[in-house]
Structure formats: C-alpha cells, structure tokens
Scaffold this active site. Structure first.
Site, mmCIF file in Angstrom:
data_model
loop_
_atom_site.group_PDB
_atom_site.id
_atom_site.type_symbol
_atom_site.label_atom_id
_atom_site.label_comp_id
_atom_site.label_asym_id
_atom_site.label_seq_id
_atom_site.Cartn_x
_atom_site.Cartn_y
_atom_site.Cartn_z
ATOM 1 N N SER A 186 3.095 4.369 5.434
ATOM 2 C CA SER A 186 2.436 3.116 5.903
ATOM 3 C C SER A 186 1.996 3.324 7.260
ATOM 4 O O SER A 186 0.934 4.227 7.579
ATOM 5 C CB SER A 186 3.321 2.033 5.623
ATOM 6 N N HIS A 202 -1.014 2.880 1.759
ATOM 7 C CA HIS A 202 -0.978 2.035 0.849
ATOM 8 C C HIS A 202 -1.766 0.970 1.732
ATOM 9 O O HIS A 202 -1.956 0.828 2.875
ATOM 10 C CB HIS A 202 0.275 1.700 0.075
#
Length: 194
Positions: free
Chosen positions: A98, A123
C-alpha cells in the site's frame, strides 16, 4: 510488547550503549518496520531532516518492511523524501504494501531495491465511512480524489501508463521482487551486499 535491542559500541572514550535504531541512524539508515501512522511518520520525517542537517550531500538509506497505513502520514514522508537534498535509497525487506509500496518507489531513481523474497502490494485507498449522508458523500469524494492523486504519483514514479495504474489498483495487486522491478517500482533486486 515492544522489544528494541541495545548494541554496545567501543571507541576511544569507552563503551556506549545505543538502541539499534539510533545506531543505524549513525550510518544514515532509517528503518520502517511498522504500519504507517502519524506518530511513525513524524519519527521518520525527523530522522530524514536530521540526516539532511548532518550532511546534505550524503545518501540516506531507507529500509521498509511495512503493511502500509494512513495516506496522510505516508504522504508526509513522501513529500519530505522529495523535499530534502540528500538522495534517498529505498530497500524493501519483507514487504512494502500500500503506502509502503509508494514510498519504496519514491526512492532515488536507480537506487530503489528489494531483497529477493520481498512482497510488494499496490491497491486503491481504503476507506470506511459513517455518519450523515452528506458527510459520507464528502468523505467518498475525498477518497476518490486521493485515489486519483496516488495513481498519478505512482504512474510518474514507475513510468507506467495512468490507465494501467488505475486498472491494477482496482483490487489488491501483489508483486514479487522481479515483478516489481519489471513494473518500475524498484530498479534492482539485491541478493547479497557487494
């Protein structure tokens, strides 16, 4: 339980005990081994600024093993990495997920690396909202704005087309070190220190 090892170093003045992070900082190494929140970001930023004040021309080494965390906290680290004068070499040990993946990619071009069995995850931003409908609408628009901003940054750092970044970040997109190199998040895979 938070265990921080101590190391003892001898010099001409005798022995001195350091916590391991302070000892690494002497060698211009910053280690991020936790989720990213405001407190952690402030510590990383303070270390970056300190190392710049010590020697603005000497490289800083930023090791990451993080599941990611808060966007605003990660962006504060990202902006500081870009703001300071010394080049920041990034190294993934374990995982950079992330926001951690964005920080890994934000290292100095040519100096972004990962160990062979590292895992990188990109993501879209995560968000959970509650409250009045108008507040939820405001929060949803903000998360979409952040999604676009992070996609633009990642496209710039990796030289991937923006459309590919947007498609790949719709869901969790895991990469091996080799895949992260091909994607442009890192420049090399380090097997052994030279």
């Amino acid at each position: 339980m938070n265990l921080i090892p101590m190391v003892v170093q001898q010099d001409g003045r005798g022995e001195r005990a350091y916590d391991i992070y302070s000892r690494l900082l002497k060698d211009r190494i910053i280690f991020l081994g936790t989720p990213i929140d405001d407190e952690v970001a402030n510590l990383i930023i303070a270390q970056l600024l300190f190392l710049e004040s010590e020697d603005p021309d000497k490289e800083i080494f930023f090791y990451l093993n993080t599941p990611g965390g808060h966007i605003s906290s990660g962006m504060a680290i990202y902006d500081t990495m870009r703001y300071i004068k010394p080049p920041v070499a990034t190294v993934c040990v374990g995982q950079a997920a992330s926001m951690g993946a964005l920080l890994l990619a934000a290292g100095e071009q040519g100096k972004r690396s990962a160990l062979p069995h590292s895992r990188i995850l990109i993501h879209q931003p995560l968000g959970g909202f509650q409250g009045q409908a108008t507040d939820i609408d405001i929060q949803a628009r903000e998360i979409l704005r952040l999604k676009d901003e992070l996609s633009l940054i990642l496209a710039d750092l990796t030289n991937q087309p923006l459309d590919r970044i947007k498609t790949d970040t719709e869901r969790d997109y895991y990469m091996t070190s080799q895949q992260a190199k091909e994607y442009g998040i890192i420049d090399e895979i380090i097997v052994k220190r030279s």
